[in-house]
Design a protein around this motif. Structure first.
Motif, PDB file in Angstrom:
ATOM      1  N   ARG A 151       0.825  -1.205   0.000  1.00 40.79           N
ATOM      2  CA  ARG A 151       0.000   0.000   0.000  1.00 40.79           C
ATOM      3  C   ARG A 151       0.862   1.258   0.000  1.00 40.79           C
ATOM      4  NH1 ARG A 151      -1.032   1.548   5.547  1.00 40.79           N
ATOM      5  NH2 ARG A 151      -0.426  -0.089   7.006  1.00 40.79           N
ATOM      6  N   TYR A 152       0.207   2.359  -0.238  1.00 42.16           N
ATOM      7  CA  TYR A 152       0.922   3.611  -0.467  1.00 42.16           C
ATOM      8  C   TYR A 152       1.745   4.040   0.741  1.00 42.16           C
ATOM      9  CZ  TYR A 152       1.748   8.384  -2.131  1.00 42.16           C
ATOM     10  OH  TYR A 152       2.325   9.550  -2.537  1.00 42.16           O
ATOM     11  N   ALA A 153       1.279   3.711   1.947  1.00 41.31           N
ATOM     12  CA  ALA A 153       2.066   4.067   3.138  1.00 41.31           C
ATOM     13  C   ALA A 153       3.445   3.435   3.082  1.00 41.31           C
ATOM     14  CB  ALA A 153       1.325   3.627   4.405  1.00 41.31           C
ATOM     15  N   LYS A 174      15.975   5.778  13.330  1.00 36.99           N
ATOM     16  CA  LYS A 174      15.217   5.145  14.401  1.00 36.99           C
ATOM     17  C   LYS A 174      13.723   5.392  14.234  1.00 36.99           C
ATOM     18  CE  LYS A 174      14.571   5.170  19.428  1.00 36.99           C
ATOM     19  NZ  LYS A 174      14.985   5.784  20.731  1.00 36.99           N
ATOM     20  N   ILE A 175      13.364   6.612  13.863  1.00 37.83           N
ATOM     21  CA  ILE A 175      11.954   6.960  13.709  1.00 37.83           C
ATOM     22  C   ILE A 175      11.322   6.204  12.542  1.00 37.83           C
ATOM     23  CG2 ILE A 175      10.390   8.830  13.022  1.00 37.83           C
ATOM     24  CD1 ILE A 175      12.218  10.710  14.697  1.00 37.83           C
ATOM     25  N   VAL A 176      11.997   6.182  11.395  1.00 37.67           N
ATOM     26  CA  VAL A 176      11.388   5.543  10.227  1.00 37.67           C
ATOM     27  C   VAL A 176      11.280   4.042  10.425  1.00 37.67           C
ATOM     28  CG1 VAL A 176      13.437   5.069   8.782  1.00 37.67           C
ATOM     29  CG2 VAL A 176      11.264   5.709   7.715  1.00 37.67           C
ATOM     30  N   ARG A 177      12.215   3.454  11.141  1.00 38.95           N
ATOM     31  CA  ARG A 177      12.115   2.014  11.409  1.00 38.95           C
ATOM     32  C   ARG A 177      10.957   1.710  12.346  1.00 38.95           C
ATOM     33  NH1 ARG A 177      18.296  -0.515  11.794  1.00 38.95           N
ATOM     34  NH2 ARG A 177      18.913   0.093   9.663  1.00 38.95           N
ATOM     35  N   ARG A 178      10.754   2.569  13.354  1.00 40.44           N
ATOM     36  CA  ARG A 178       9.610   2.365  14.240  1.00 40.44           C
ATOM     37  C   ARG A 178       8.304   2.577  13.481  1.00 40.44           C
ATOM     38  NH1 ARG A 178      10.467   5.917  18.377  1.00 40.44           N
ATOM     39  NH2 ARG A 178       9.178   7.529  17.416  1.00 40.44           N
ATOM     40  N   GLU A 179       8.253   3.641  12.680  1.00 38.89           N
ATOM     41  CA  GLU A 179       7.038   3.900  11.908  1.00 38.89           C
ATOM     42  C   GLU A 179       6.718   2.724  10.981  1.00 38.89           C
ATOM     43  OE1 GLU A 179       4.754   6.306  11.863  1.00 38.89           O
ATOM     44  OE2 GLU A 179       5.690   7.343  13.546  1.00 38.89           O
ATOM     45  N   ALA A 216       7.109  12.819   3.822  1.00 37.45           N
ATOM     46  CA  ALA A 216       6.665  11.440   3.658  1.00 37.45           C
ATOM     47  C   ALA A 216       6.285  10.823   5.002  1.00 37.45           C
ATOM     48  CB  ALA A 216       7.753  10.610   2.979  1.00 37.45           C
ATOM     49  N   ILE A 217       7.130  11.011   6.001  1.00 34.80           N
ATOM     50  CA  ILE A 217       6.845  10.432   7.317  1.00 34.80           C
ATOM     51  C   ILE A 217       5.678  11.146   7.981  1.00 34.80           C
ATOM     52  CG2 ILE A 217       7.778   9.947   9.621  1.00 34.80           C
ATOM     53  CD1 ILE A 217      10.562   9.819   8.344  1.00 34.80           C
ATOM     54  N   ASN A 218       5.643  12.463   7.871  1.00 36.65           N
ATOM     55  CA  ASN A 218       4.573  13.226   8.514  1.00 36.65           C
ATOM     56  C   ASN A 218       3.203  12.939   7.912  1.00 36.65           C
ATOM     57  OD1 ASN A 218       6.151  14.492  10.456  1.00 36.65           O
ATOM     58  ND2 ASN A 218       6.666  16.216   9.120  1.00 36.65           N
ATOM     59  N   ALA A 219       3.171  12.627   6.627  1.00 35.08           N
ATOM     60  CA  ALA A 219       1.888  12.294   6.004  1.00 35.08           C
ATOM     61  C   ALA A 219       1.255  11.089   6.691  1.00 35.08           C
ATOM     62  CB  ALA A 219       2.081  12.011   4.520  1.00 35.08           C
ATOM     63  N   ILE A 220       2.073  10.131   7.088  1.00 36.44           N
ATOM     64  CA  ILE A 220       1.597   8.933   7.757  1.00 36.44           C
ATOM     65  C   ILE A 220       1.240   9.233   9.214  1.00 36.44           C
ATOM     66  CG2 ILE A 220       2.318   6.639   8.571  1.00 36.44           C
ATOM     67  CD1 ILE A 220       3.991   6.484   5.938  1.00 36.44           C
ATOM     68  N   ARG A 221       2.095   9.967   9.894  1.00 33.38           N
ATOM     69  CA  ARG A 221       1.870  10.285  11.309  1.00 33.38           C
ATOM     70  C   ARG A 221       0.652  11.168  11.523  1.00 33.38           C
ATOM     71  NH1 ARG A 221       6.182   9.988  14.966  1.00 33.38           N
ATOM     72  NH2 ARG A 221       5.602  12.001  15.874  1.00 33.38           N
ATOM     73  N   LEU A 230       7.160   5.268   3.200  1.00 31.26           N
ATOM     74  CA  LEU A 230       8.188   4.865   4.161  1.00 31.26           C
ATOM     75  C   LEU A 230       9.452   4.382   3.460  1.00 31.26           C
ATOM     76  CD1 LEU A 230       5.864   3.073   6.728  1.00 31.26           C
ATOM     77  CD2 LEU A 230       7.228   5.133   7.165  1.00 31.26           C
ATOM     78  N   THR A 231       9.292   3.702   2.332  1.00 33.50           N
ATOM     79  CA  THR A 231      10.450   3.272   1.550  1.00 33.50           C
ATOM     80  C   THR A 231      11.217   4.472   1.031  1.00 33.50           C
ATOM     81  OG1 THR A 231       9.442   1.173   0.901  1.00 33.50           O
ATOM     82  CG2 THR A 231      11.145   2.055  -0.553  1.00 33.50           C
TER      83      THR A 231
END
Length: 528
Positions: free
Chosen positions: A393-395, A444-449, A418-423, A399-400
């Motif tokens: 999916r687009y999320a 660290k943040i992107v891996r947790r997300e 990109a990250i904020n759109a998801i958060r 993230l990629t």
């Protein structure tokens, strides 16, 4: 609405009987109980049905297994075969190791058969055949990507082979397999449309090909190409995030703008058993085959974006689910949540709930139970769900893109966007990340997300492998909920479970023993 699965059922019928070319023998007749290659590959319909059969090998419920044997999931019933993977006692004879290999190469076999025969069809509609071949090449690339992610080097077979050839074929290096996948997806994307009419929903699009290419390059560590392919998907302006994460895995959100690639099902016709397989035991004796763990639960921050270990986060151990990232409750059932049947999920020991930990061998052993793909509409027929399974999916694309840019140390505004759109999705509502974070902080943040956003969608095991964090996250006891007994906190430790992870061999699975017994040329992975 006519869905892809209608085509799939027909193609399964046709392809269940396709045989090798019939001998020219006066006494030999074409069988009337199956489809023979002697009369197939003549019409455009033959081509469509043939390609539809390749879709049939796509993943679905088996994706739960791959997260269930990672750190974020636990094999709930220790007498099932997957528990051996979790505790590190599996070997090359393990049935799950054989099944995933077999399923992947079944899809490749079907794809190779289509590509070897589809040009036999005489038609003026060459654009249709070009598109169908492109769909098939993408599907084959999907199967190869998963296989190489699980087993490392695998045989790269691009044409139909004989049984004798299959007994001597060697494996191809993972690097060459990744290169093949990339080349195939790049070529196929140019022949695919950006979208389809409603009746054709579920077919491979240009965006699906490019998104798979982004995934492949991320897994292989080619971050520049991963970012480029992900950006190409973004620039199509076809996909977007839906407002409600909590409804992504429901009938209401099927074929939404966030779905890039899925496997289509149809209630009453082509179904799966996600509800019975993963639902809480109180829901018509569903099995809770794999349950979320404390490791996953603790990754969800507070609604203010702070980690629960931060003294300023406002985390209250007495009310551990209060003011948490809403994706936690959208992903798993928590104590007190309403269930599809109308009762409340009550897993805490000693409280008498139907889902109380330890009450039966099928009750959740951690106190959590999965909510994705467990919907009220399937309560009466928990073994026959018609929900489509989302494979990309687009999320994930966002993230990629963000992860690839972070690894390249290109920390520009597009990474934060990109990250904020998801958060900041409306029903999630976490605060935006503020600019100025370091590469390590963003990593660290992107891996947790990625872990919490995509939890139990099937890809955590692959992330653990490429990040090389198995030693940190896949060893030791498995923990569940924390509850209070006589005013004292008690954290559930699943009994008789000690995870083992050996970095010398567990970063890839062994080649199945049945395969090496038939074909010694395959060799075996290190340590196995």
């Amino acid at each position: 609405m006519k869905k892809l699965t209608n085509f799939t059922i027909l193609s399964l019928f046709f392809f269940s009987g396709i045989m090798s070319s019939c001998k020219k023998d006066i006494l030999e007749t074409i069988p009337n109980d199956r489809v023979s290659s002697a009369i197939y590959w003549r019409t455009e319909s033959d081509a469509i049905y043939g390609v539809n059969s390749v879709y049939s090998a796509l993943d679905a419920v088996n994706l739960f297994v791959l997260d269930g044997v990672s750190d974020i999931g636990h094999t709930n019933t220790t007498f099932t075969v997957e528990f051996n993977i979790e505790n590190g006692t599996y070997d090359a004879s393990h049935s799950r190791i054989q099944t995933e290999w077999q399923n992947g190469f079944r899809g490749i076999f079907l794809a190779n058969d289509v590509l070897a025969n589809i040009d036999k069809i005489t038609t003026t509609n060459t654009a249709l055949l070009d598109r169908l071949k492109a769909e098939t090449r993408v599907l084959r690339a999907y199967y190869y990507l998963k296989l190489t992610g699980l087993y490392g080097d695998v045989p790269l077979i691009t044409n139909p082979i004989t049984a004798a050839e299959g007994l001597s074929i060697a494996r191809t290096s993972q690097a060459d397999v990744y290169e093949f996948i990339s080349t195939e997806l790049a070529a196929a994307s140019s022949a695919l449309p950006a979208s389809y009419p409603t009746a054709e929903k579920g077919r491979i699009t240009k965006g699906a090909a490019l998104a798979l290419k982004a995934r492949a390059h991320l897994w292989s560590g080619d971050f520049a190409q991963a970012a480029e392919a992900a950006k190409a998907v973004i620039d199509l302006n076809v996909y977007g995030l839906v407002d409600e994460y909590g409804k992504l895995f429901t009938y209401a959100m099927e074929n939404s703008k966030e779905v890039v690639f899925d496997k289509q099902f149809l209630a009453g016709t082509l179904t799966h058993n996600s509800f019975a397989y993963m639902g809480p035991y109180s829901q018509r004796n569903s099995s809770s085959n794999f349950v979320p763990t404390k490791a996953l639960a603790d990754l969800y921050t507070m609604k203010n974006g702070k980690e629960i270990t931060d003294p300023d986060a406002g985390f209250d151990p007495m009310q551990p689910y209060l003011n948490r990232d809403p994706r936690m409750r959208y992903t798993m059932y928590l104590d007190g949540d309403p269930l599809p049947s109308g009762i409340l999920f009550k897993p805490v020991p000693g409280q008498g709930g139907a889902d109380e930990v330890g009450k039966t061998q099928y009750n959740t052993s951690t106190g959590y139970s999965l909510k994705k793909y467990v919907v009220a509409e399937d309560l009466q027929t928990p073994g026959a769900s018609g929900l489509n399974f989302i494979l990309l999916r687009y999320a994930e694309v966002l993230l990629t893109y963000a992860e690839a840019k972070i690894e390249l140390n290109q920390l520009d505004a597009s990474v934060y966007d990109a990250i904020n759109a998801i958060r900041t999705r409306p029903d999630v509502g976490l605060p935006e990340l503020q600019a100025g974070l370091s590469q390590d902080e963003l990593r660290k943040i992107v891996r947790r997300e990625r872990t919490i956003e995509l939890a139990f969608e099937g890809w955590r095991l692959f992330d653990i492998r490429r990040w090389k964090i198995g030693e940190q996250v896949m060893r030791g006891p498995v923990y569940g909920i924390t509850y209070f007994e006589n005013g004292n906190p008690v954290t559930i430790e699943v009994p008789s479970v000690t995870r083992v992870f050996d970095p010398a061999k567990h970063y890839i699975w062994p080649v199945p023993q049945k395969e090496t017994a038939l074909n010694p040329a395959l060799g075996q992975n290190p340590g196995w």
